[in-house]
Enzyme design. Sequence first.
Site, mmCIF file in Angstrom:
data_model
loop_
_atom_site.group_PDB
_atom_site.id
_atom_site.type_symbol
_atom_site.label_atom_id
_atom_site.label_comp_id
_atom_site.label_asym_id
_atom_site.label_seq_id
_atom_site.Cartn_x
_atom_site.Cartn_y
_atom_site.Cartn_z
ATOM 1 N N ARG A 1 -46.702 -6.137 -34.582
ATOM 2 C CA ARG A 1 -46.288 -5.473 -33.312
ATOM 3 C C ARG A 1 -47.358 -4.287 -33.290
ATOM 4 O O ARG A 1 -47.180 -3.663 -34.348
ATOM 5 C CB ARG A 1 -45.096 -5.110 -33.303
ATOM 6 N N CYS B 1 -41.604 -16.497 -33.402
ATOM 7 C CA CYS B 1 -41.560 -15.351 -34.173
ATOM 8 C C CYS B 1 -40.265 -14.853 -33.824
ATOM 9 O O CYS B 1 -39.498 -14.991 -32.601
ATOM 10 C CB CYS B 1 -42.779 -14.449 -33.985
ATOM 11 N N GLY C 1 -41.300 -16.188 -28.280
ATOM 12 C CA GLY C 1 -40.671 -14.799 -28.556
ATOM 13 C C GLY C 1 -39.360 -15.339 -27.994
ATOM 14 O O GLY C 1 -38.866 -15.087 -26.908
ATOM 15 N N GLU D 1 -42.326 -16.477 -23.678
ATOM 16 C CA GLU D 1 -40.791 -15.507 -23.717
ATOM 17 C C GLU D 1 -40.326 -15.667 -22.407
ATOM 18 O O GLU D 1 -39.485 -14.984 -22.218
ATOM 19 C CB GLU D 1 -41.189 -14.322 -24.548
ATOM 20 N N ASP E 1 -36.907 -12.334 -26.213
ATOM 21 C CA ASP E 1 -36.990 -12.257 -24.582
ATOM 22 C C ASP E 1 -36.750 -13.535 -24.033
ATOM 23 O O ASP E 1 -35.989 -13.511 -22.734
ATOM 24 C CB ASP E 1 -38.343 -11.869 -24.473
ATOM 25 N N HIS F 1 -7.211 -13.426 -54.982
ATOM 26 C CA HIS F 1 -7.391 -13.653 -53.538
ATOM 27 C C HIS F 1 -8.704 -12.860 -53.567
ATOM 28 O O HIS F 1 -9.728 -13.347 -52.893
ATOM 29 C CB HIS F 1 -6.343 -13.337 -52.698
#
Length: 885
Positions: A558, A836, A770, A749, A773, A452
């Site tokens: 970013r 993204c 995005g 977003e 958001d 198992h």
Amino acid sequence: MAKYVYLFHEGGAEMRSLLGGKGANLAEMTKIGLPVPPGMTISTEACREYYESGQQLPDGLAEEIKRNLVTLEKNVGKELGNVDNPLLISVRSGAVFSMPGMMDTILNLGLNEQTVKSMARLTGNLCFAYDSYRRFIQMFSDVVLEIPKHDFEHILSKEKERQGVTYDQELSADALRSLIDQFKSLVKERLGRPFPEDPMEQLFMAVEAVFRSWNNDRAIIYRNLNKIDHNLGTAVNIQSMVFGNMGDDSGTGVAFTRNPSTGENVLYGEYLTNAQGEDVVAGIRTPRPIAKLAEEMPAVYQQFSTIARTLEKHYKNLQDIEFTVEKGKLYMLQTRNGKRTAQAGIRIAHDLAMEGLISKNDALLLIEAAQLDHLLHRQIDSEAKLTVLAKGLPASPGAASGQVVFDSDEAERLGKSGQKVLLVRTETTPDDIHGIVAAQGILTSRGGMTSHAAVVARGMGKPCVCGCEAIKIDYAKQEFSVDGTVVKAGDLVSIDGAAGRVILGNVPMKDPVLSKEYLTLLSWADDVRRLQVRANADTPEDALKAREFGAAGVGLCRTEHMFMGQERLPHVQQMILAETTEERLEALQALLPMQESDFYGILKAMAGYPVCIRLLDPPLHEFLPSLEELLVETATLRATGQEPERLRSRELLLRKVRALHEFNPMLGHRGCRLGISFPEIYEMQIQAICNAAARLSKEGVQVLPEIEVPLTIDKSEMVFFKEKIDRIAQETMQQYGVTFHYTSGTMIELPRAALLADELAEVSDFFSFGTNDLTQTTLGFSRDDAEGKFLSDYLNLKILKDNPFITLDRRGVGQLMQIAVEKGRRVRPDLLIGICGEHGGEANSVQFCHEIGLDFVSCSPYRVPIARLAAAQAAISTGESYGTR
Ligand code: ADP
Ligand code: MG
Ligand code: MG
């Protein structure tokens, strides 16, 4: 009148949803002429009706079973309950999706005080007859009468102790007879009535128990974990018995057509002589490798390996097979597509295509995109000096370290609080599922490669070492010992699932090496996919890593990370604290060269590929110390009266932090709203990008910056920024005397941006969704609050099917995306559109992005291979693969 019962020769593999996986494959094997003991399947429809009618067997089912039983009895020349020639049967559950170890099978049904005598007489083997009977009572009582298994096992081990034997099959006929009597009195005591003697009654009780077991706790947990529909129901298979426990020319085994751990093309499995059913996987005796069968029963082995080939060719996939040998004759009891590690999955798909059994596209579809993740896990550094405590079976590859835990509830508790644990058990059962889920890895002292623990761990891609008999576990003392070394609960231990090693303490790990089959398959994927795959990268190092994994550009860079770090933060804080524009510009001037060098590095690492750079997004207070921290510090400074200068500056900061405080930062002063209030911040960033692009162009490096404005809601915002971007770019080109290509666009977003996408497209070269958001604002969930507080309720109650932050919410968020794509492209047909964020690396979401016509997905570098494969699978499954295959 509905038909609920199908004899094996009436079914086939294509009837899976009606007959369940096990039933459909038993029928299929019967159809292609393999030696399958005859039987019948009661459909999943009967199970669904059983539940719809408040747990009543559907009308007519009983008669239909009896009618088919007569046919079965004629077929095998035996009769249920007949004293001269009794038929024994197994009753096996079998859902549409295989649920390992979830619903237990009853073997030897039909035995009672009369027929057990007949079996002894007919076989001349009293031990065998009694052994079969005591197993039947044990299994029936557990599954049907719901008397804990444990109670019977207790009696059994007491009896073995009394007889001075180690293994079940060493028990004498007298001892077995006494066991049967003890079992029966236990049943009578618990039930208040005797164990059922009438075989027909046994059969109907068993059928209903299988239906009931569809909704036992273990089954429900398993289905929740694997997102299997709770309304599918299970089929019931009734099959005539064959006996692997008739002596040393009999046995039972489990085998895979290829190695499910490495993918190597050799039969892989284990068997036990003189054993029945679950003995192999239960870890009672340690079984022998299948290769030994070639020595012990060469003819049987030959036949078996031929059948294994046939099945693999027939199903065009790795098969996991159960078989039994009765007095030298081979029977097939089950086949299904075998679970495999990610590593084996790649090799098998590759090899099947190279052997010409399947096409390259089919090979790509055979791999589970999410599983690729496991391959990118780290391994133990082979150079490292290790304290190897013991060796067990290499049941599931990968390395794991964690503190030793002996109990699944405890493993779950510690795991939930973020600790890394290693679950150590003598063996695991389906009741340990939650512990296995929570653990980094699993170590057992008993059980083989098909136990198992091994099967479940491989399915989950968790490292596992099993059958490590050298470790002696003492649950009571919460410790295990190996050759005098004592390891206590909470101690750090590591396992190496690929080599079966158990190691004391933490181990150094290193990045995995990818196989050549893996690279080949990904190149096949690249040939057929339409979606571009980019990576999210904030540093030149990440960008290089992304290139290594095959990313064709950066989908999200970013810039806020560039505002962190000891050297930069003081300037950033000075910028935030500035009272006048001049002061702010001064601070920004100090930041400019630093930003420029960041962009220079990333654009250079991605030479020839686009790099989408997002202007500053988070609210400014994220760059300041927390309110609590400042309150404590100013209070201390005030009390001591020392450092008045520092006190003044801290008080200033404190005032600013209070001023910047937001009630709801997610919806606050962030995104391009910063650029609206403080245009000089965005101007500095645009300047830094353009400077870097100009310098690189001068050096002959091809750069493709895409300047991205976050969190827009209106075209006029874009107009405001686009004017700046174009002006600064032109000025910089003039100043450096070069031209470079650049574009400007926006993230979508917020719902308003999606709805007004046609207007935004007038002033944007590209859109990038995005979806983190966009999910937050479409659902009105702030992610941290949702995941931390109430999302699990939504998932448990099935109000939401999946976590929308992990699997894109196609119906809501997806609809907004579709609107944006359609409106945007109507205005600007060549609008570049991508996604993204995390969804860009999740297979299901990638599929959706393909369907709605995006140009690229972007995800973390480590998920790029997953996205490449998922994009190929999307293209193939929508019938529009772009390559030649
Ligand atoms: P699981 O889904 O847990 O594997 P199975 O129904 O396949 O449950 O059966 C459990 C064990 O009993 C397996 O080892 C299987 O091969 C064996 N078994 C089932 N039916 C028979 C049968 N008719 N004769 C002999 N062994 C059987
Ligand atoms: Mg089972
Ligand atoms: Mg089975």
